[in-house]
Design a protein around this motif. Structure first.
Motif, mmCIF file in Angstrom:
data_model
loop_
_atom_site.group_PDB
_atom_site.id
_atom_site.type_symbol
_atom_site.label_atom_id
_atom_site.label_comp_id
_atom_site.label_asym_id
_atom_site.label_seq_id
_atom_site.Cartn_x
_atom_site.Cartn_y
_atom_site.Cartn_z
ATOM 1 N N GLN A 1 0.839 -1.203 0.000
ATOM 2 C CA GLN A 1 0.000 0.000 0.000
ATOM 3 C C GLN A 1 0.870 1.248 0.000
ATOM 4 O OE1 GLN A 1 -3.113 0.177 2.908
ATOM 5 N NE2 GLN A 1 -3.480 -2.018 2.822
ATOM 6 N N LYS A 2 0.420 2.251 -0.707
ATOM 7 C CA LYS A 2 1.086 3.543 -0.682
ATOM 8 C C LYS A 2 0.691 4.246 0.607
ATOM 9 C CE LYS A 2 1.676 7.681 -3.484
ATOM 10 N NZ LYS A 2 1.270 8.336 -4.741
ATOM 11 N N VAL A 3 1.674 4.833 1.313
ATOM 12 C CA VAL A 3 1.386 5.510 2.575
ATOM 13 C C VAL A 3 1.994 6.910 2.585
ATOM 14 C CG1 VAL A 3 1.196 3.372 3.913
ATOM 15 C CG2 VAL A 3 3.377 4.547 3.787
ATOM 16 N N LYS A 4 1.389 7.746 3.393
ATOM 17 C CA LYS A 4 1.852 9.116 3.608
ATOM 18 C C LYS A 4 2.449 9.180 5.009
ATOM 19 C CE LYS A 4 -0.393 13.357 4.774
ATOM 20 N NZ LYS A 4 -1.623 14.154 4.660
ATOM 21 N N ILE A 5 3.688 9.648 5.093
ATOM 22 C CA ILE A 5 4.363 9.783 6.378
ATOM 23 C C ILE A 5 4.678 11.257 6.599
ATOM 24 C CG2 ILE A 5 6.388 9.181 7.756
ATOM 25 C CD1 ILE A 5 6.612 6.618 6.087
ATOM 26 N N THR A 6 4.259 11.780 7.742
ATOM 27 C CA THR A 6 4.621 13.138 8.143
ATOM 28 C C THR A 6 5.874 13.043 8.994
ATOM 29 O OG1 THR A 6 2.294 13.780 8.163
ATOM 30 C CG2 THR A 6 3.831 15.224 9.321
ATOM 31 N N VAL A 7 6.908 13.780 8.611
ATOM 32 C CA VAL A 7 8.151 13.812 9.374
ATOM 33 C C VAL A 7 8.223 15.186 10.047
ATOM 34 C CG1 VAL A 7 10.665 13.587 9.316
ATOM 35 C CG2 VAL A 7 9.258 12.260 7.718
ATOM 36 N N LYS A 8 8.157 15.185 11.381
ATOM 37 C CA LYS A 8 8.161 16.428 12.161
ATOM 38 C C LYS A 8 9.520 16.615 12.823
ATOM 39 C CE LYS A 8 3.259 16.184 13.246
ATOM 40 N NZ LYS A 8 2.242 16.243 14.314
ATOM 41 N N ASN A 9 10.139 17.749 12.562
ATOM 42 C CA ASN A 9 11.418 18.075 13.181
ATOM 43 C C ASN A 9 11.168 19.047 14.332
ATOM 44 O OD1 ASN A 9 14.007 18.690 13.914
ATOM 45 N ND2 ASN A 9 14.605 19.554 11.941
ATOM 46 N N GLN A 10 11.326 18.584 15.552
ATOM 47 C CA GLN A 10 11.125 19.432 16.723
ATOM 48 C C GLN A 10 12.433 20.031 17.227
ATOM 49 O OE1 GLN A 10 8.936 16.960 19.500
ATOM 50 N NE2 GLN A 10 7.035 17.228 18.351
ATOM 51 N N ASP A 11 13.524 19.798 16.513
ATOM 52 C CA ASP A 11 14.819 20.364 16.894
ATOM 53 C C ASP A 11 14.983 21.770 16.322
ATOM 54 O OD1 ASP A 11 15.628 18.175 18.378
ATOM 55 O OD2 ASP A 11 16.702 17.238 16.704
ATOM 56 N N SER A 12 15.942 22.502 16.879
ATOM 57 C CA SER A 12 16.209 23.870 16.422
ATOM 58 C C SER A 12 17.216 23.910 15.277
ATOM 59 C CB SER A 12 16.711 24.725 17.598
ATOM 60 O OG SER A 12 17.893 24.158 18.127
ATOM 61 N N THR A 13 17.594 22.736 14.780
ATOM 62 C CA THR A 13 18.498 22.639 13.633
ATOM 63 C C THR A 13 17.838 21.803 12.541
ATOM 64 O OG1 THR A 13 19.559 20.667 14.551
ATOM 65 C CG2 THR A 13 20.577 22.795 15.062
ATOM 66 N N PRO A 14 18.217 22.018 11.280
ATOM 67 C CA PRO A 14 17.632 21.211 10.208
ATOM 68 C C PRO A 14 18.041 19.744 10.325
ATOM 69 C CG PRO A 14 19.188 22.816 9.305
ATOM 70 C CD PRO A 14 19.159 23.003 10.785
ATOM 71 N N ALA A 15 17.216 18.901 9.740
ATOM 72 C CA ALA A 15 17.487 17.465 9.684
ATOM 73 C C ALA A 15 17.156 16.988 8.278
ATOM 74 C CB ALA A 15 16.651 16.721 10.724
ATOM 75 N N GLU A 16 17.420 15.716 8.031
ATOM 76 C CA GLU A 16 17.122 15.174 6.709
ATOM 77 C C GLU A 16 16.551 13.774 6.858
ATOM 78 O OE1 GLU A 16 19.303 15.423 2.523
ATOM 79 O OE2 GLU A 16 20.447 14.304 3.995
ATOM 80 N N PHE A 17 15.474 13.515 6.123
ATOM 81 C CA PHE A 17 14.939 12.160 6.027
ATOM 82 C C PHE A 17 15.523 11.583 4.752
ATOM 83 C CE2 PHE A 17 12.004 9.001 4.440
ATOM 84 C CZ PHE A 17 11.718 8.265 5.571
ATOM 85 N N GLU A 18 16.392 10.583 4.907
ATOM 86 C CA GLU A 18 17.049 9.997 3.732
ATOM 87 C C GLU A 18 17.028 8.485 3.816
ATOM 88 O OE1 GLU A 18 21.161 10.236 1.133
ATOM 89 O OE2 GLU A 18 20.826 11.687 2.715
ATOM 90 N N SER A 19 16.795 7.862 2.665
ATOM 91 C CA SER A 19 16.818 6.407 2.580
ATOM 92 C C SER A 19 17.227 6.004 1.171
ATOM 93 C CB SER A 19 15.435 5.824 2.895
ATOM 94 O OG SER A 19 15.434 4.428 2.646
ATOM 95 N N TYR A 20 18.309 5.241 1.094
ATOM 96 C CA TYR A 20 18.732 4.712 -0.203
ATOM 97 C C TYR A 20 17.728 3.674 -0.686
ATOM 98 C CZ TYR A 20 23.224 6.793 1.136
ATOM 99 O OH TYR A 20 24.219 7.645 1.540
ATOM 100 N N GLU A 21 17.240 2.845 0.238
ATOM 101 C CA GLU A 21 16.332 1.757 -0.124
ATOM 102 C C GLU A 21 14.973 2.268 -0.598
ATOM 103 O OE1 GLU A 21 16.918 0.536 3.727
ATOM 104 O OE2 GLU A 21 18.270 -1.115 3.288
ATOM 105 N N LEU A 22 14.539 3.402 -0.052
ATOM 106 C CA LEU A 22 13.249 3.977 -0.438
ATOM 107 C C LEU A 22 13.391 5.038 -1.528
ATOM 108 C CD1 LEU A 22 11.805 4.413 3.159
ATOM 109 C CD2 LEU A 22 11.178 2.645 1.498
#
Length: 119
Positions: free
Chosen positions: A56-77
């Protein structure tokens, strides 16, 4: 003769459009309506392991609560998205085969890792 050729061309266009709409419909219908959320806080993903339905196709919300940037990264995805400080992004994945798919924060690779499990 021109009228016959025009009619044949119109029929071909209608059939081609119909095939395109039908080919896209399963992907639109396969979107899972459940909310999936991954939170980044203190350079950690929570949950560290997220289980989603396979196929199934899904929607994921990624929330960054830190005061610095972050990255959601996945080679497999095949995903890579920056999440600004104190903000959120939406990531669509799948449909996935059953299995385990790692992801990480490339800015804090040693401490911020997680896994998506498709069942």
């Amino acid at each position: 003769m021109v009228r016959i050729l025009f009619s044949i061309f119109a029929i071909i266009l209608v059939l081609a459009f119909s095939a395109t709409v039908n080919a896209e419909a399963p992907n639109n219908q396969a979107l899972n309506n459940q909310d999936y959320v991954i939170t980044i806080k203190n350079n950690q993903f929570s949950p560290k392991q997220l289980t989603i339905p396979a196929g199934q196709k899904v929607k994921i919300t990624v929330k960054n609560q830190d005061s610095t940037p972050a990255e959601f990264e996945s080679y497999e995805l095949n995903r890579e998205k920056v999440v600004s400080a104190n903000s959120e992004i939406i990531v669509y994945i799948g449909p996935l085969e059953a299995g385990s798919y790692g992801y990480f924060d490339d800015f804090h690779r040693e401490t911020t890792k997680g896994t998506i499990i498709a069942k």
